[in-house]
Design an enzyme around this catalytic site. Structure first.
Site, mmCIF file in Angstrom:
data_model
loop_
_atom_site.group_PDB
_atom_site.id
_atom_site.type_symbol
_atom_site.label_atom_id
_atom_site.label_comp_id
_atom_site.label_asym_id
_atom_site.label_seq_id
_atom_site.Cartn_x
_atom_site.Cartn_y
_atom_site.Cartn_z
ATOM 1 N N GLU A 293 -5.084 3.976 5.803
ATOM 2 C CA GLU A 293 -5.080 3.419 4.945
ATOM 3 C C GLU A 293 -5.357 5.236 3.793
ATOM 4 O OE1 GLU A 293 -5.787 -0.434 2.969
ATOM 5 O OE2 GLU A 293 -6.832 0.902 1.499
ATOM 6 N N SER B 173 -10.339 -0.370 3.536
ATOM 7 C CA SER B 173 -9.958 -0.355 5.003
ATOM 8 C C SER B 173 -9.868 0.631 5.382
ATOM 9 C CB SER B 173 -8.951 -1.671 4.595
ATOM 10 O OG SER B 173 -9.499 -2.824 4.131
ATOM 11 N N ARG C 124 0.833 -1.390 -0.102
ATOM 12 C CA ARG C 124 0.164 0.493 0.224
ATOM 13 C C ARG C 124 1.041 0.727 -0.033
ATOM 14 N NH1 ARG C 124 -2.048 -4.091 -1.323
ATOM 15 N NH2 ARG C 124 -4.149 -4.763 -0.437
#
Ligand code: FAD
Length: 355
Positions: free
Chosen positions: A349, A246, A164
């Site tokens: 995130e 998320s 990520r």
């Protein structure tokens, strides 16, 4: 290129939060992008780039500068020695691009079915799911450097991809506007079925026995079924999908961090301390954030005012008529709770835009 004024931002995001943009523009070509960027610079306006709005949280007060939507369209396919190069403009819808690739029998993005947002955002956080990440297929990213307005090209290896993470989110955050991404895909390739949950679902759908093209389609269906069961496919009618996906990254713990976690679990659950699931990762072990959040006492369906935790996925924070302030306060409560319980610091995130 004209800017619209006082444009509500909440409807332009999947989580549906945030006040108005002082100015808003949608650029359908590189010329329009450059024009908007240079006008904003002349007027000394901050610029926030927007794709599909599925990983962005705007402040309640809105955005004091220009929100610039990247709306460049177009897809092209070209054979090369290593497979097929699929090039998509940044404003293409990611899942529509995946469908197109699968219809052409191209392997490499099947596990990334159903992820909302635009092609141009996929390199930013190295979008990934069910055992695939775009870093595995991206060979080239084309962008405009906001400091010079010049065209720049990065090879996949220059993008700084990690879990990520990429240079576009890290050291070069905000510097480049991505205009085009090229992925190398495999004609006739078999689907990637490394992720145990997906492998089980794929087995139930006879993926192993199906010919390659059909196997890719069935894998997509398996991914979508899993995602729908978790409200991880964006559906405006599903209150559990009003999220950014998320909200927290899975933390990577070094040996000392992992030992602390085990000790804290023994203290918290002296009768029967649970063993945390963990996966090998660069720099240590990745521990699922959802597991930690649940063990720290935060459960699915929890509500704080107009926000909460999805009833179908512990990692998804949802907006059920609340505000960004409420969302960030809940996120902070979870971060503090997990840190207090296990000494693990969770990182968000999504991109949280500051006013
Ligand atoms: C229901 C749901 C499920 C999700 N599941 C997943 C998942 O499985 N895996 C995963 O990785 N993510 C997931 N996400 C997060 C999200 O879909 C991805 O991060 C997606 O790539 C964001 O795309 P976007 O176009 O909507 O980005 P935006 O929210 O519009 O932008 C995100 C960031 O990228 C920047 N950006 C966007 N386009 C450009 C561009 N052309 N040039 C430069 N910067 C740009 C923005 O400035 C911002 O910083 C999910 C989200 C939701 C709502």
């Amino acid at each position: 290129m004209g800017f619209r004024e006082r444009v509500p931002l909440a409807p332009k995001t999947t989580i549906g939060l945030g006040g108005p943009a002082r100015y808003y523009a949608s650029a359908a070509s590189e010329a329009e992008l450059r024009d908007a960027l240079s006008t904003a610079r002349t007027q000394d306006l901050p610029v926030q780039i927007l794709g599909g709005g599925s990983n962005t949280v705007f402040p309640d007060a809105g955005y004091p500068g220009l929100v610039l939507r990247v709306a460049l369209r177009g897809v092209a396919f070209e054979r090369d020695a290593g497979g097929v190069l699929a090039t998509a403009k940044a404003g293409e819808d990611w899942d529509a691009f995946v469908v197109h690739c699968l219809q052409d029998g191209l392997q490499g993005v099947e596990c990334l079915s159903g992820i909302p947002g635009s092609v141009g955002a996929t390199p930013i956080q190295n979008v990934g799911a069910y055992g695939q990440e775009v870093s595995q297929t991206i060979v080239r990213v084309r962008a405009i450097d906001r400091t010079t307005l010049e065209d720049v090209v990065f090879e996949g290896a220059q993008c700084g991809f990690a879990y990520r993470e990429s240079r576009f989110k890290g050291e070069d955050a905000g510097r480049f506007v991505i205009t085009e991404v090229t992925y190398r895909l495999q004609p006739g390739g078999r689907p990637t079925l490394q992720y145990p949950e997906l492998a089980r679902e794929a087995q139930a759908r006879g993926v192993a026995q199906a010919p390659p093209g059909e196997a890719l389609q069935r894998t997509r269906e398996a991914v979508l079924a899993l995602r729908r069961s978790k409200s991880m496919v964006y559906d405006p009618d599903d209150p559990n999908a009003h999220s950014v996906g998320s909200f927290f990254l899975n933390p990577v713990l070094d040996e000392a961090g992992y030992r602390t976690l085990r000790e804290r679990l023994r203290l918290r659950f002296p009768e029967d301390p649970p063993k945390p699931p963990s996966f090998a990762a660069v720099g240590g072990r990745k521990v699922p954030a959802a597991w930690l959040i649940e063990r720290a006492g935060f459960h699915r369906g929890l509500r704080r005012g107009g926000v909460g935790i999805s009833q179908n996925h512990t990692l998804a924070l949802v907006n059920v008529g609340g505000t960004t302030a409420q969302l960030l306060s809940l996120a902070d409560e979870i971060v503090q709770g997990v840190e207090h319980a296990f000494g693990v610091h969770l990182q968000p995130e999504p991109v949280i835009v500051r006013a």
